[in-house]
Scaffold this motif. Structure first.
Motif, mmCIF file in Angstrom:
data_model
loop_
_atom_site.group_PDB
_atom_site.id
_atom_site.type_symbol
_atom_site.label_atom_id
_atom_site.label_comp_id
_atom_site.label_asym_id
_atom_site.label_seq_id
_atom_site.Cartn_x
_atom_site.Cartn_y
_atom_site.Cartn_z
ATOM 1 N N ALA A 91 32.415 47.942 42.675
ATOM 2 C CA ALA A 91 31.045 47.921 42.157
ATOM 3 C C ALA A 91 30.744 46.594 41.466
ATOM 4 O O ALA A 91 31.622 45.988 40.841
ATOM 5 C CB ALA A 91 30.835 49.066 41.175
ATOM 6 N N ARG A 92 29.511 46.127 41.592
ATOM 7 C CA ARG A 92 29.057 44.982 40.803
ATOM 8 C C ARG A 92 29.054 45.418 39.343
ATOM 9 O O ARG A 92 28.511 46.471 38.992
ATOM 10 C CB ARG A 92 27.659 44.572 41.255
ATOM 11 N N CYS A 106 32.773 49.063 33.709
ATOM 12 C CA CYS A 106 32.132 49.393 34.971
ATOM 13 C C CYS A 106 31.423 50.736 34.819
ATOM 14 O O CYS A 106 32.021 51.720 34.372
ATOM 15 C CB CYS A 106 33.153 49.468 36.099
ATOM 16 N N ARG A 107 30.165 50.782 35.202
ATOM 17 C CA ARG A 107 29.386 52.013 35.070
ATOM 18 C C ARG A 107 29.925 53.137 35.940
ATOM 19 O O ARG A 107 29.669 54.312 35.678
ATOM 20 C CB ARG A 107 27.942 51.762 35.519
ATOM 21 N N TYR A 108 30.651 52.769 37.030
ATOM 22 C CA TYR A 108 30.974 53.788 38.028
ATOM 23 C C TYR A 108 32.014 54.776 37.483
ATOM 24 O O TYR A 108 31.742 55.967 37.351
ATOM 25 C CB TYR A 108 31.455 53.106 39.310
ATOM 26 N N HIS A 109 33.235 54.263 37.160
ATOM 27 C CA HIS A 109 34.280 55.171 36.684
ATOM 28 C C HIS A 109 34.880 54.718 35.359
ATOM 29 O O HIS A 109 36.022 55.017 35.032
ATOM 30 C CB HIS A 109 35.382 55.304 37.740
ATOM 31 N N SER A 110 34.109 53.873 34.638
ATOM 32 C CA SER A 110 34.485 53.468 33.279
ATOM 33 C C SER A 110 35.723 52.584 33.207
ATOM 34 O O SER A 110 36.345 52.479 32.150
ATOM 35 C CB SER A 110 34.661 54.703 32.374
ATOM 36 N N TRP A 111 36.115 51.951 34.315
ATOM 37 C CA TRP A 111 37.173 50.956 34.179
ATOM 38 C C TRP A 111 36.657 49.887 33.219
ATOM 39 O O TRP A 111 35.515 49.427 33.327
ATOM 40 C CB TRP A 111 37.525 50.331 35.541
#
Lengths: 418, 418, 418
Positions: A91-92, A106-111
């Protein structure tokens, strides 16, 4: 692949000296891809200034072709650059041009990445997962007295040190790091990036097209054909030449290097600089040629400092005045579109509405950019016409265009030989 | 052709297990064309429900890639599918998504087809013209308890019968054929269709992104990493597991099959199902977890039936609640855009405004779809970045993503071997 | 290149007689490029009328594919055509569709061309610069009684003289040169240019689609299948045929050639003409079939002159009435878009609002163009469908479509053989 390479080689090797390029250099998607690969992913690209990220946690995103890069200032005030891609699902990370963050999450999975790029949190990945291999990928970044350049390749051109050493004495007195961005404009020109740069490298078109810019700027300073001039023109040109010499001497005495350095086509990181006297009151790039900002840059006490110009291959130009700085980066979008990003910088202590008026500050270059954009579009439309053929550059007024094209051709030649 | 094939083979065979795909799978127009050819033109594609065409003469058009297909109910209530192309000059016959017709009359020259596809009128074509060869071209269509699947190839995958036999007992009690479409939304996600499906196949992203969906849905139900959980989390997870077991027993006693069937990557028509307990009041996918429609589906008298989920490769997912059904089809538009079509079905006797309120019915999934769309776009932007590289799937929370990708790679491998 | 050529050859040679073309002829960007090269850059293309540039210094720009051409009337009233590209840096000279100039001055660096194309001023180019080699590149232009045709190739088809000689007696009485343009519409049809022309070459679709056009126009005039007609239809058709014969005799007696000439597929510059009787009052293409302009064209005193139609391959059709002229050029934009430019001409002495009303003048063809545009789009959508296959043309009503396609295939065959 081989076919594309040989087609490109034929174009590059067939370039007619002293003439504009063959049409595909401006119109072909394949040449554009090669330009990105050979030029923009392998050279030092000017992207902005330290005041773009003034505080810890400030982030700026810059897109170069399909690459998206994060410029981040960390808690120790160091500036770093990373690819804007999460190492998990790709993800960007940051979508906005500017943001302020604690960590990069990262918004997707909080990495979660620290400001130095380390992956510090990746939930549910299990015991065997090794976070130390999954930090953000870094990008080379250099600051030339506050001007930020990045390079996307593993081994960037080494001559940046040389350029920085030559240019630092010119730029340092303007103290970029002690400015703020008063205004930014993003203009999409409907033309190939090389037409944007060609247009920037001559003032042959100024008289007919730039009524605002030619108020402060002497068009004489960019070449002319002496045999075509009438006695009055010649006299003016000679007067300008004398002014340039006395101004240079005066400024150098003040500790401001001013004489031309021109290495546009003789090195990988091609550049040119010169401090130029201005017309009228001689202070700034404004419609009344007076300073636009009451608080000068750096420690300047004299307002009549002319304009220090600085050009780099492949994508920037800059004008350092006594009271403000205008700085431009050209970022290719596709074979027919180029983003021209302009930033106006003033002393960071200046107050808008009190010390400077934005409309006054940006008037000359806002008008000039719009005019240049129309010219670039005309050339792009022309280059698409099957009847287009390369035309001759003027030996008196388009020498720097020729040097840009020579630089480009030599860089492409080296790339193709690899 | 051979070059394209070998480039694609290298990509397919080079897939790194347990990781997201190489960038061209998400960004290349050539891979997209191969996806259409190998996946969407050769597998059973979910396109809608019988209530889309409730009455004789009702027509629905569905576009799959460049194909446009008519789904028609004839006067004997049979549903058929045909290519949406006139056999004369090739005009598209029906442009609207929904229409009601007597016959199918081409607007261009009035060629007229019966609802069974026969050409029944073609004026001025002369005595030698044989209308019997010029009926509409038919498309394979199957109804799984009211869910409509089409297949564009001549010889569709034969295991649809098996899937239908396994799934019918799960779906039948919800009586799709006795519903109506209360609402439909068409959302274009700015990402490759595989990113849409990958996003659908894990709930690792739910906690950070779906505040509405996680009201009724237990995120525990989709995997976690036990070693990372604190005691409270573990206790909750164990409570959920216990609830799942007792609920399954209870529902199966009521004649509602509930246990998981998982054949996502072990057959051509990959699928998975399970009935899941819901949080809160446990009735429905709503913000108060109560039924959105006062009239239950089918013959249900108990509202707490959890949610029966059903997933198919390559393009659908469905949630059957006690009071309504939400059903999704993902239809690729190009390598960077995917149409996600969502339909909310309620009992056909329910009256809007009396028995159900549309805003309440659609709130959870409208919000969730919009959030997923933003996530898919972030991944598409990331995949275009030259710095992107495949990242690792979590072994605890992304197992079903891995199964989707394994299914895709094995289908592409078989296609390329032909 | 060889691959593209052989793929194109296979398509061209595989054309099934009597049927519409294979899909790639309508949908492929590569076939489109070949169409431009083989058809539009090598044949006589209709682009406008002398009244488009009525006065000295009037300029019209016309775009054919990527070419942009200037049509200029000079001070001696001669009309010439040039490529719209500056010989210096390749800028497009004129961007507007219509302009009036003294000389042609490039906005970029003021290079100045006389109306005959000579470069008369190029500042700062130095002593060695030879302006005589840098005039504008000329384009072949012919006026057929005021209708302007251009040809972009070096050696244009020679049979234009023959066509002009045959057509001049038909067109001359309508005195195009003594008209003015009352109205122009530019409509972008969302279909391949060949679909636009195919649609123009039959009236099989008129009855179902053109309620306005069929007020003045007898659909019988474009073919029918006698065996399918009922007695009343047949009687009407016979009455029309008798009317056509007596009208032709009457008009030829008045000095107006009227009989059909049909050379659509038997020569390079294919064309067809015929004067057709009109329905109702028989005067014009209007909703009341009466003249739209009170002042007749030329020296006409009789209003009932029917309609002289004129078609040319590849891109024009025209209707010459007693009171006005409607003239159409189809200009391809890309494989899926075509510009249809329609001009309505009236006597140059007529006064708008007094002698004619624009809404009344343009009503029939504005409606007809919009209807045709929708039909062309339906066919383009159909041709993109993988299920599309070429369908049969009616031998009774689509003969001229077949002739257009035969002409196209023979021109492509000759091009590919070179």
């Amino acid at each position: 692949m081989l076919d594309k390479q040989s087609a490109l080689e034929a174009l590059v090797h067939g370039r007619k000296p002293g003439h504009s390029l063959d049409a595909p250099f401006y119109t072909s998607a394949e040449v554009f891809d090669a330009d990105m690969e050979a030029i923009f992913y392998r050279h030092w690209i000017y992207v902005g200034v330290e005041p773009d990220v003034p505080e810890p946690g400030d982030v700026m995103t810059v897109n170069i072709g399909k690459a998206s890069v994060l410029i981040i200032r960390d808690d120790d005030m160091e500036i770093r650059a990373f690819h804007n891609v999460c190492r998990h699902r790709g993800a960007r990370l940051i979508d906005e041009e500017k943001a302020t963050v604690g960590n990069l999450v990262c918004r997707y999975h909080s990495w979660t990445y620290a400001l130095d790029g380390r992956l510090v949190h990746a939930p549910h990945m299990g015991a065997e997962f090794d976070a130390s291999c999954k930090g953000l990928k870094s990008v080379h970044l250099r600051s030339l007295e506050g001007l930020l350049f990045i390079c996307l390749t593993e081994e960037p051109p080494e001559d940046f040190d040389y350029v920085a050493a030559r240019m630092a004495p010119y730029i340092a007195p303007h103290k970029v790091r002690e400015t703020k961005i008063a205004y930014q404009s993003d203009l999409i020109e409907m033309g190939n990036w090389k037409l944007t740069i060609e247009n920037n490298r001559e003032c042959y078109h100024c008289e007919a097209n730039h009524p605002e810019l030619t108020v402060p700027l002497f068009a004489y300073g960019f070449g002319f054909s002496p045999e075509e001039m009438d006695p009055l023109d010649l006299e003016n040109a000679q007067r300008y030449e004398a002014l340039r010499k006395t101004s240079h001497a005066e400024w150098e005495n003040m500790g401001l290097p001013s004489h031309e350095i021109e290495e546009l086509d003789s090195r990988v990181t091609g550049f040119r600089t010169e401090r130029l006297p201005l017309d009228g009151n001689g202070e700034s790039h404004t419609m009344d040629t007076r300073a636009a900002c009451r608080i000068p840059l750096g420690a300047f006490s004299n307002a009549k400092l002319g304009g220090l110009s600085f050009w780099t291959q492949p994508n920037s130009w800059h004008h350092f005045l006594g009271d403000h700085i205008v700085t431009f980066s050209a970022l290719p979008l596709d074979e027919g579109r180029t983003l021209v990003r302009t930033k106006w910088l003033v002393n960071k202590d200046a107050v808008e509405g009190v010390d400077y008026d934005i409309a006054n500050l940006i008037e000359v270059w806002t008008a000039t950019n719009a005019q240049d954009s129309a010219l670039v579009q005309m050339c792009q439309q022309g280059a698409m016409n099957p009847a287009y053929e390369p035309g001759p550059y003027s030996p008196n007024t388009e020498m720097l265009v020729e040097k840009f094209i020579r630089w480009y051709i030599s860089r492409m030649t080296e790339y193709l030989a690899k």
